[in-house]
Enzyme design. Sequence first.
Site, PDB file in Angstrom:
ATOM      1  N   HIS A  22     -35.224 -31.850   4.384  1.00 43.66           N
ATOM      2  CA  HIS A  22     -34.816 -32.477   3.118  1.00 43.66           C
ATOM      3  C   HIS A  22     -35.741 -32.075   1.974  1.00 43.66           C
ATOM      4  CE1 HIS A  22     -32.046 -35.230   5.251  1.00 43.66           C
ATOM      5  NE2 HIS A  22     -32.988 -35.245   6.176  1.00 43.66           N
ATOM      6  N   GLY A  40       0.806  -1.215   0.000  1.00 43.57           N
ATOM      7  CA  GLY A  40       0.000   0.000   0.000  1.00 43.57           C
ATOM      8  C   GLY A  40       0.838   1.264   0.000  1.00 43.57           C
ATOM      9  N   SER A  55     -41.054  -9.882 -15.829  1.00 45.65           N
ATOM     10  CA  SER A  55     -40.714 -10.472 -17.112  1.00 45.65           C
ATOM     11  C   SER A  55     -40.958  -9.484 -18.235  1.00 45.65           C
ATOM     12  CB  SER A  55     -41.546 -11.741 -17.363  1.00 45.65           C
ATOM     13  OG  SER A  55     -41.327 -12.248 -18.661  1.00 45.65           O
ATOM     14  N   SER A  56     -40.102  -9.560 -19.253  1.00 44.92           N
ATOM     15  CA  SER A  56     -40.281  -8.724 -20.429  1.00 44.92           C
ATOM     16  C   SER A  56     -41.223  -9.365 -21.438  1.00 44.92           C
ATOM     17  CB  SER A  56     -38.921  -8.469 -21.091  1.00 44.92           C
ATOM     18  OG  SER A  56     -38.367  -9.703 -21.549  1.00 44.92           O
ATOM     19  N   LYS A  61     -46.146 -11.345 -14.459  1.00 47.00           N
ATOM     20  CA  LYS A  61     -45.216 -12.158 -13.665  1.00 47.00           C
ATOM     21  C   LYS A  61     -44.480 -11.271 -12.664  1.00 47.00           C
ATOM     22  CE  LYS A  61     -42.037 -16.024 -14.346  1.00 47.00           C
ATOM     23  NZ  LYS A  61     -41.112 -15.768 -13.244  1.00 47.00           N
ATOM     24  N   GLU A  80     -33.358 -12.745  -4.659  1.00 49.20           N
ATOM     25  CA  GLU A  80     -32.343 -13.110  -5.643  1.00 49.20           C
ATOM     26  C   GLU A  80     -31.110 -12.216  -5.524  1.00 49.20           C
ATOM     27  OE1 GLU A  80     -35.579 -14.732  -8.951  1.00 49.20           O
ATOM     28  OE2 GLU A  80     -34.631 -12.766  -9.200  1.00 49.20           O
ATOM     29  N   ASN A 130       4.398   0.569   5.976  1.00 52.97           N
ATOM     30  CA  ASN A 130       4.224  -0.768   6.527  1.00 52.97           C
ATOM     31  C   ASN A 130       3.444  -0.794   7.824  1.00 52.97           C
ATOM     32  OD1 ASN A 130       5.726  -1.527   4.364  1.00 52.97           O
ATOM     33  ND2 ASN A 130       7.589  -2.022   5.517  1.00 52.97           N
TER      34      ASN A 130
END
Length: 592
Positions: free
Chosen positions: A308, A219, A438-439, A444, A451, A261
Amino acid sequence: MSASTDFPGVTTTRRQYTDEELIYDYGNGTSAGQRTRSVATAGGGKPVPLLGHHGRCGGPSRRSGRRRRQSGRQLGTGGARSHVAGGPPGAGGGPVTTTPTTTPTPTPTPTLRRVPIGTGATGTRVESDSMGQVEVPAEHYWGAQTQRSLIHFSIGDDHMPEAVYHAYGYVKKAAAQLNAAGGRLDRRLAEAIVAAADEVIAGKLDAEFPLYVWQTGSGTQSNMNVNEVIGNRASQLLGGELGSKHPVHPNDHVNMSQSSNDTFPTAMHLATLFAIREHTLPRVHELADAIWAKAVEWVDVVKIGRTHLQDATPLTVGQEWSGWAAQLRAGADRLERSLDGVCELAAGGTAVGTGINAPNGFGDAIAGKLAELTGLPLITARNKFAAQGSLDAMVAVSAGLRGVAVALLKIANDMRWLASGPRAGLRELRLPANEPGSSIMPGKVNPTQQEAMVMVCLQVIGEDSIVAGAGAQGNFELNAMRPIIINNVLHCARILGDAADKLRRYSIEGTQLDRDKIEAYVDSSLMLVTALSPHIGYDKASAIAHKADNENTTLRDAALALGVSASDFDQIINPKTMVGHPHRDLGIDNGA
């Protein structure tokens, strides 16, 4: 005005200046070369030797004189052609003319006044370092070493985080105050350095820190970037010429008692503490509190559990969400505990941890001064060789961030599965519809906040693996992987805090339950048969579950067909009695 003592036997008077007061005037216009050095007074009134305004014993630097002869520029009243700060003569904007004399005439010590930020110049300016001269953009304060780094390390688009430079401002400010108090640095030079450092801390000079992450691993170039910017700005505040390293020298004055340092890891620690204490942890705690509020609200809503990814016994929505909140809080607690290590500072160790070129006790003194300036619980590192040869404390913080990411990843994934649908998924949760999903498919809506959180968490986990690998790259007295570690840690701290805030505001607080779906799943669950097992045995209970599943009948019909009475079934199979003690689990009374 206030008097304070930083080291025994030395008293200094400090004043905090406003932006409007930060200007310098040489007073009678006498040249820098004719100026005498000032001294601080130690105990007993004996003068303490100082580094003077020139940074060396004697008049103007030779390099400055050569540059004037080579450029052929005439010394005048400032402006772009003379490569000095703009402004009227005598107000910090114009250069001073040196008139050689046999006996220098003493002049008053410089006084700070007001000079707006900016060089007032265009084109290029010649700066120099130990390797020679370099042209730099005249509109900037940085010097030769910064410009060399820009040329040699323009790799990608990853710039050293501004937070590192803001933290460095505290380091330079603290060092200047201590060096002045200890009689090593002229008080007026220290005041100019502090004034410039305050501008760095406030982000007013952010445009002066252009260096890339991919540079020397210690640095050093970023440290010199700070030294050069503060040195030139402080010199400007004292009426000096940019690039002359006079009256404030980047190494001799701004970097006094320091090395890259020990100061770069110190700045790393400060920046990390600020980022996590002020950004990451508050937002994670706010998210955990919002999740907990939903847990309390839904403490009695019975739902089917899943293990599960298959049906399991019931619990309540409140119990499920309380687990998320507890997991997140535990991760935040571990992250907070990891900060203890970065409260220890390497400052004072200088080159290899021995403290060469720093006064005795400087490590303790600068840790105390930084604690005073920042309000952080800082101490000097117990062993400077470990503090500089490794970055274990930063590795631990990164692991703490990873722990929070692991918890958030589980929560986000659970939510998007529980909200899957609306017709062919679980659909227990109804998430806020923030934007079209959605496009091509009208109507939707997707679990976008979840996400985004999953991606953030994966990024954090990946960056932590790099930090761990870089942390293992210490060689002898230095770990030279510092830039990538601080870049990753600060990036993770930022995106985790941001993502937590967005998930809370745009998803958690507006999430609702689909109670009809939840009730239907409970009523049709085969795993309610678990409650029959203690009464009729595991094997017979298992046979009932398989019969119901194979014949697509209800659990009750299958149980009655295999000999369980209707009254026993109805008495035993009551989902509300199968969830334990939700209120006790959440620590709330039954009236909540």
